[in-house]
Design a protein around this motif. Structure first.
Motif, PDB file in Angstrom:
ATOM      1  N   LEU A   1       0.038  -0.787  -3.949  1.00  0.00           N
ATOM      2  CA  LEU A   1      -0.405  -2.011  -4.746  1.00  0.00           C
ATOM      3  C   LEU A   1      -1.488  -1.772  -5.350  1.00  0.00           C
ATOM      4  N   ALA A   2      -2.714  -0.903  -4.534  1.00  0.00           N
ATOM      5  CA  ALA A   2      -3.963  -0.878  -5.259  1.00  0.00           C
ATOM      6  C   ALA A   2      -4.010   0.052  -6.749  1.00  0.00           C
ATOM      7  N   ASP A   3      -2.911   1.142  -6.431  1.00  0.00           N
ATOM      8  CA  ASP A   3      -2.892   2.027  -7.699  1.00  0.00           C
ATOM      9  C   ASP A   3      -1.971   1.298  -8.593  1.00  0.00           C
ATOM     10  N   TYR A   4      -1.272   0.228  -8.363  1.00  0.00           N
ATOM     11  CA  TYR A   4      -0.456  -0.400  -9.458  1.00  0.00           C
ATOM     12  C   TYR A   4      -1.426  -1.217 -10.325  1.00  0.00           C
ATOM     13  N   TRP A   5      -2.359  -2.000  -9.433  1.00  0.00           N
ATOM     14  CA  TRP A   5      -3.092  -3.108 -10.267  1.00  0.00           C
ATOM     15  C   TRP A   5      -4.449  -2.437 -10.809  1.00  0.00           C
ATOM     16  N   LEU A   6      -4.914  -1.374 -10.013  1.00  0.00           N
ATOM     17  CA  LEU A   6      -6.333  -1.032 -10.395  1.00  0.00           C
ATOM     18  C   LEU A   6      -6.180   0.228 -11.028  1.00  0.00           C
ATOM     19  N   PRO A   7      -7.139   0.753 -11.944  1.00  0.00           N
ATOM     20  CA  PRO A   7      -8.663   0.237 -12.138  1.00  0.00           C
ATOM     21  C   PRO A   7      -8.544  -1.172 -12.759  1.00  0.00           C
ATOM     22  N   VAL A   8      -9.466  -2.207 -12.595  1.00  0.00           N
ATOM     23  CA  VAL A   8      -9.513  -3.322 -13.068  1.00  0.00           C
ATOM     24  C   VAL A   8      -9.770  -3.304 -14.756  1.00  0.00           C
ATOM     25  N   ASN A   9      -8.678  -3.768 -15.414  1.00  0.00           N
ATOM     26  CA  ASN A   9      -8.514  -3.559 -16.853  1.00  0.00           C
ATOM     27  C   ASN A   9      -9.854  -4.398 -17.705  1.00  0.00           C
ATOM     28  N   GLN A  10     -10.113  -5.412 -17.210  1.00  0.00           N
ATOM     29  CA  GLN A  10     -11.247  -6.144 -17.753  1.00  0.00           C
ATOM     30  C   GLN A  10     -12.150  -6.639 -16.753  1.00  0.00           C
ATOM     31  N   TYR A  11     -13.482  -6.501 -16.562  1.00  0.00           N
ATOM     32  CA  TYR A  11     -14.191  -6.714 -15.642  1.00  0.00           C
ATOM     33  C   TYR A  11     -15.252  -7.506 -16.354  1.00  0.00           C
ATOM     34  N   ILE A  12     -15.724  -8.816 -15.983  1.00  0.00           N
ATOM     35  CA  ILE A  12     -16.702  -9.418 -16.718  1.00  0.00           C
ATOM     36  C   ILE A  12     -17.813  -9.898 -15.761  1.00  0.00           C
ATOM     37  N   GLY A  13     -19.257  -9.897 -15.976  1.00  0.00           N
ATOM     38  CA  GLY A  13     -20.317  -9.944 -14.889  1.00  0.00           C
ATOM     39  C   GLY A  13     -21.738  -9.813 -15.716  1.00  0.00           C
TER      40      GLY A  13
ATOM     41  N   SER B   1     -18.887  -6.507  -1.356  1.00  0.00           N
ATOM     42  CA  SER B   1     -18.636  -6.515  -2.875  1.00  0.00           C
ATOM     43  C   SER B   1     -18.391  -5.261  -3.492  1.00  0.00           C
ATOM     44  N   SER B   2     -18.466  -4.300  -2.667  1.00  0.00           N
ATOM     45  CA  SER B   2     -18.116  -3.045  -3.188  1.00  0.00           C
ATOM     46  C   SER B   2     -16.574  -2.646  -3.123  1.00  0.00           C
ATOM     47  N   TRP B   3     -15.948  -3.400  -2.520  1.00  0.00           N
ATOM     48  CA  TRP B   3     -14.592  -3.023  -2.157  1.00  0.00           C
ATOM     49  C   TRP B   3     -13.398  -4.417  -2.621  1.00  0.00           C
ATOM     50  N   TYR B   4     -13.934  -5.521  -2.658  1.00  0.00           N
ATOM     51  CA  TYR B   4     -13.322  -6.851  -2.748  1.00  0.00           C
ATOM     52  C   TYR B   4     -12.096  -6.707  -3.845  1.00  0.00           C
ATOM     53  N   PHE B   5     -12.418  -6.071  -4.878  1.00  0.00           N
ATOM     54  CA  PHE B   5     -11.491  -5.991  -6.112  1.00  0.00           C
ATOM     55  C   PHE B   5     -10.127  -5.389  -5.746  1.00  0.00           C
ATOM     56  N   ILE B   6     -10.406  -4.349  -4.831  1.00  0.00           N
ATOM     57  CA  ILE B   6      -9.109  -3.631  -4.352  1.00  0.00           C
ATOM     58  C   ILE B   6      -8.413  -4.653  -3.386  1.00  0.00           C
ATOM     59  N   ARG B   7      -8.871  -5.400  -2.542  1.00  0.00           N
ATOM     60  CA  ARG B   7      -8.437  -6.509  -1.467  1.00  0.00           C
ATOM     61  C   ARG B   7      -7.374  -7.321  -2.371  1.00  0.00           C
ATOM     62  N   TYR B   8      -7.986  -8.020  -3.327  1.00  0.00           N
ATOM     63  CA  TYR B   8      -7.151  -8.684  -3.991  1.00  0.00           C
ATOM     64  C   TYR B   8      -5.629  -8.222  -4.299  1.00  0.00           C
ATOM     65  N   ALA B   9      -5.502  -7.058  -4.523  1.00  0.00           N
ATOM     66  CA  ALA B   9      -4.070  -6.546  -4.976  1.00  0.00           C
ATOM     67  C   ALA B   9      -3.012  -6.674  -3.634  1.00  0.00           C
ATOM     68  N   ASP B  10      -3.607  -6.907  -2.727  1.00  0.00           N
ATOM     69  CA  ASP B  10      -2.899  -7.002  -1.536  1.00  0.00           C
ATOM     70  C   ASP B  10      -3.837  -8.043  -0.385  1.00  0.00           C
ATOM     71  N   ALA B  11      -4.104  -9.216  -0.905  1.00  0.00           N
ATOM     72  CA  ALA B  11      -4.931  -9.970  -0.039  1.00  0.00           C
ATOM     73  C   ALA B  11      -4.348 -10.475   1.333  1.00  0.00           C
ATOM     74  N   ARG B  12      -3.162 -10.479   1.674  1.00  0.00           N
ATOM     75  CA  ARG B  12      -2.599 -10.856   2.746  1.00  0.00           C
ATOM     76  C   ARG B  12      -2.298  -9.820   3.805  1.00  0.00           C
ATOM     77  N   ASN B  13      -2.473  -8.636   3.589  1.00  0.00           N
ATOM     78  CA  ASN B  13      -2.172  -7.637   4.379  1.00  0.00           C
ATOM     79  C   ASN B  13      -3.035  -7.426   5.631  1.00  0.00           C
ATOM     80  N   ASP B  14      -2.287  -7.699   6.929  1.00  0.00           N
ATOM     81  CA  ASP B  14      -2.809  -7.840   7.991  1.00  0.00           C
ATOM     82  C   ASP B  14      -2.720  -6.310   8.992  1.00  0.00           C
ATOM     83  N   ARG B  15      -2.160  -5.283   8.312  1.00  0.00           N
ATOM     84  CA  ARG B  15      -2.060  -3.776   8.796  1.00  0.00           C
ATOM     85  C   ARG B  15      -2.900  -2.922   8.321  1.00  0.00           C
TER      86      ARG B  15
END
Length: 811
Positions: A526-538, A505-519
């Motif tokens: 894409l990671a730099d485009y979407w992240l950092p997460v603008n609003q995190y809730i927990g 769970s220390s990196w899952y939020f980055i994988r979401y940005a490119d979740a189907r990448n098999d390379r």
């Protein structure tokens, strides 16, 4: 009028959203990066160790409201979902139910997804991931190997926290007051070969870069600061007489060295066995160490101080005195070096220990304006101290004395200025089955050898016996354990420990940005485009676990040039817990309210409204079964009130009426509360007020506009009924419609609503000019037909006026 049927309405719109894939957000093309208006909203992913509970409902409904509002304000909103599927929670639940962890996890994921769809949450299901699936943990292993190459992942023997119930080691952060944070069992101490991440290398950065976290709760930042525990002092070398062994200590008060009259080692100290081996004290020391291992941290810190003399002496470097070396469990291995110089005159614990065993107590600092205390007394530190009985340093003010003593030690190679930390390296290996395999082999010739990237993932084998037995169940899978060394080609064995689930769970939020990448784990672009997460809730309970680990991971990935940002979450919101009958909802307490039962009876919209109407979202809230009746009744009233306006022409030019102004003020309040104040209960109350006013004035020229406004504003909370009403009003796809914007001209309040009471009971409401004189206001109130009925022509005994709000006639 047609009856409000939440079950039929919600089933209809959930089918529409699913068929249209309404909430999927495509990644930008190469030419679109940096162009689109986008935001990333995310809640902490759930453990699939069971079905959803009300804490999940609150958490994900909060995220849903934010997602809908921002989407309708023109943002591309990334809002994905996944499952933290490995680890003790899922494995223990599977063991309890007698089901293989893989089967149990998949069943729970299926059940959770059904519940999520039934609640109508706006999730991008095209990006769903689960940490137990090979296409995900392949990249967890790949990242582990990058840490290993950088020297940040290592294996070493160390004293560890052992949970006898879960039969595995725990990271320091998973031990709360001496107990396992997951199951509550008292934690024991053992020495084992374990895998660690060198998080201590990033201690200063984790502290100093908190300046980037301007939109995090101060409470969470304080918890992390205290856990990292940076302090400034000196490392001082004591030498064991007759052995030449050095025993370093860290002290924040090197100016008190002349008051050190004995030395104490933690029971887990690695040199203890060597020091007592073959001595007369060996048996007594070993018995004491065994007994201490069964005590919790809290017990060790709070119980009466005791210990055993080791038979050894250490040499105090500042004065050459030989002082006895003791072992005592009030010294903890996780603080400092696991050894202390005991200064009983100025430390309460040392003082209690010295008094019990008749050890010397020597005062070496005193208030600058006072006299030394009687021999053997305890002297608390003050802000204004000077050194006494401290050789050539006597008379120096304490701050100057610290610097002078440290410099003197440094010149002689006996110490140095040092920064100490409470933080310890992250112990990540687990002696359990259900986890990500650690991708290394053990070769008799080559030692520890990483698995080549091309051979990833190292698949977790299916085993029949996965019960915890004090060593990893994978060790019994002999065919899986046997492997070939990739360096020399000889026989080797696989690592049988698995990773702590917090690695997943220390990196899952980055994988979401490119979740189907098999390379690769993710495209940096894409990671730099979407992240950092603008609003995190927990939950705030993850302040020194997941949130600290995720920050560490991102800093390492940045240093490896895998991402271009330093912090994972720009803005953090920690929601409160749900209580029932005064206790946090939990299966063990028998006070859980299953979401499915509520949805079946009242519908998802009523539950979504209620869970956020309980109170401020960042505070704990008490569940009341009767409260759902209220939100259900409101939705029925909304249904009837809005449908009464459906036959009218859509609002185009809104007339300036009190109802129009009320609708505009409601737009402004709801928008401000959600987007700026992050308040979620007050917007519901505001929409309820608007609906009440609309009920009282169904023929107002702005009634149709007020109806459309109420439906539009309630949509993030109750999307099913809102979509249906929007359609009945002649519109389409409210989830894509623009968020309403208040007309500034109609926000100017030149009229106010004044409540008129007789003997404290509301009898009428008047809309009057804000500059109406008090006598005129009273006259208007008296003239009201409704009020006149209760005054019955008589004069009130007293008239109470609250300007702009209230007139109360007391008879």
């Amino acid at each position: 009028m047609e009856r409000y049927d939440p079950q039929a309405i919600e089933e209809k719109w959930q089918r529409v959203w699913r068929d249209e894939r309404a909430f999927e957000v495509p990644n930008p093309g190469p030419g679109e990066i940096g162009v689109q208006k986008k935001t990333y909203v995310l809640e902490m992913l759930p453990y699939p160790s069971g079905e959803l509970h009300m804490g999940h409902v609150k958490n994900y409904t909060l995220g849903d409201v934010v997602t809908h509002v921002r989407r309708r304000r023109g943002f591309q909103v990334l809002r994905p979902m996944g499952y933290d599927a490995f680890g003790l929670n899922a494995e223990n639940a599977a063991i309890k139910d007698g089901i293989h962890p893989r089967i149990a996890t998949e069943q729970n994921i299926e059940a959770i997804e059904r519940q999520m769809h039934r609640l109508g949450w706006a999730i991008d299901w095209s990006r769903v991931l689960s940490s137990h699936r090979p296409e995900y943990y392949r990249w967890t292993q790949w990242l582990f190997l990058r840490f290993f190459e950088k020297g940040l992942a290592y294996r070493a023997e160390a004293p560890v926290k052992w949970c006898p119930n879960d039969q595995t080691v725990l990271a320091n952060e998973q031990v709360i007051d001496g107990h396992c944070e997951r199951c509550g069992a008292a934690v024991e101490s053992r020495r084992l070969e374990q895998w660690f991440f060198r998080i201590t290398d990033y201690a200063d950065l984790l502290l100093d870069e908190m300046a980037l976290l301007e939109e995090w709760p101060e409470r969470v930042l304080t918890m992390q600061r205290n856990w990292i525990g940076r302090s400034y002092g000196a490392s001082v070398l004591f030498t064991v007489e007759g052995s030449g062994e050095s025993l370093p200590v860290f002290t924040t008060r090197p100016d008190t060295l002349f008051g050190a009259t004995f030395f104490v080692l933690a029971p887990e100290h690695p040199l203890l066995d060597t020091l007592v081996a073959g001595s007369e004290q060996e048996a007594a020391v070993r018995e004491y160490v065994r007994a201490a291992a069964g005590r919790t941290t809290a017990e060790r810190e709070q119980r009466e101080k005791d210990g055993v003399f080791t038979g050894r002496y250490a040499v105090n470097p500042v004065n050459g005195e030989r002082i006895p070396v003791w072992v005592a469990d009030y010294v903890l291995m996780e603080y400092g070096t696991g050894a202390i110089m005991a200064v009983p005159a100025h430390d309460e614990r040392d003082h209690a220990f010295a008094e019990r065993y008749g050890l010397e107590i020597r005062q070496v600092v005193a208030p600058a304006d006072g006299e030394p205390e009687p021999e053997g007394a305890f002297v608390a530190h003050t802000e204004n101290e000077v050194l006494v009985s401290s050789g050539q340093f006597t008379g120096l003010p304490a701050p100057e004395g610290k610097r002078a003593v440290t410099a003197w030690l440094s010149e002689r190679g006996l110490g140095e200025e040092t920064v100490g930390y409470r933080l310890r390296d992250w112990l990540l290996s687990r002696q359990r089955y259900w986890g990500c395999p650690i991708p290394v082999g053990h070769c008799p010739s080559c030692g520890i050898v990483p698995v080549p990237d091309d051979d990833l993932p190292v698949l977790l084998p299916d085993v029949e016996d996965y019960l915890p037995r004090g060593r990893s169940p994978l060790a019994a899978a002999e065919d899986w354990v046997r492997t070939t060394c990739p360096r020399c080609g000889g026989e080797a064995s696989r690592e049988t420990d698995t990773m702590d689930t917090f690695v997943d769970s220390s990196w899952y939020f980055i994988r979401y940005a490119d979740a189907r990448n098999d390379r690769e784990p993710f495209s940096r672009a894409l990671a730099d485009y979407w992240l950092p997460v603008n609003q995190y809730i927990g939950g705030v309970e993850h302040a020194i676990l997941h949130l600290l680990y995720a920050r560490f991971f991102v800093k390492v990935l940045n240093d490896l040039d895998l991402v271009g940002f330093r912090e994972p979450f720009a803005r953090l919101f920690t929601q409160g817990m749900i209580y029932r009958d005064g206790a946090k909802m939990s299966k063990s307490k028998g006070n859980v309210v299953p979401p499915d039962e509520i949805i079946e009876r009242y519908g998802a919209d009523a539950l979504r409204l209620y869970i956020l109407f309980l109170g401020p979202a960042d505070e704990d809230a008490e569940w009341q079964d009767t409260g759902l009746e209220g939100t259900s009744r409101f939705l029925g009233r909304l249904w009837r009130t809005v449908l009464a306006q459906a036959g009218k022409a859509p609002a185009v030019d809104v007339q300036d009426t009190p109802l129009a102004r009320k609708a505009q003020r409601t737009i402004a309040k709801v928008t401000d509360d959600i987007e700026r104040r992050f308040a979620f209960n007050t917007p519901i109350a505001a929409v309820m007020e608007l609906v009440n006013d609309l009920q009282r004035a169904p023929d107002d020229p702005a009634a149709r506009f007020a109806a459309e406004t109420a439906v539009s504003l309630v949509q993030p909370y109750a999307p099913h009924v809102a979509e249906e009403l929007w359609e009945r009003l002649g519109h389409e796809r409210l989830w894509e419609a623009s968020w309403p914007e208040a007309d500034p001209a109609l926000l100017e309040v030149d009229t106010v609503e004044v409540v008129v009471q007789v003997d404290g009971r509301i009898r009428d409401r008047l809309h009057v000019s804000t500059d109406l004189a008090e006598d005129e206001l009273v006259a208007l109130a008296r003239a009201s037909e409704r009020v006149g009925e209760y005054l019955d022509g008589g004069e009130p005994a007293r008239t109470i006026v609250v300007p702009g709000k209230l007139v109360n006639f007391v008879t």
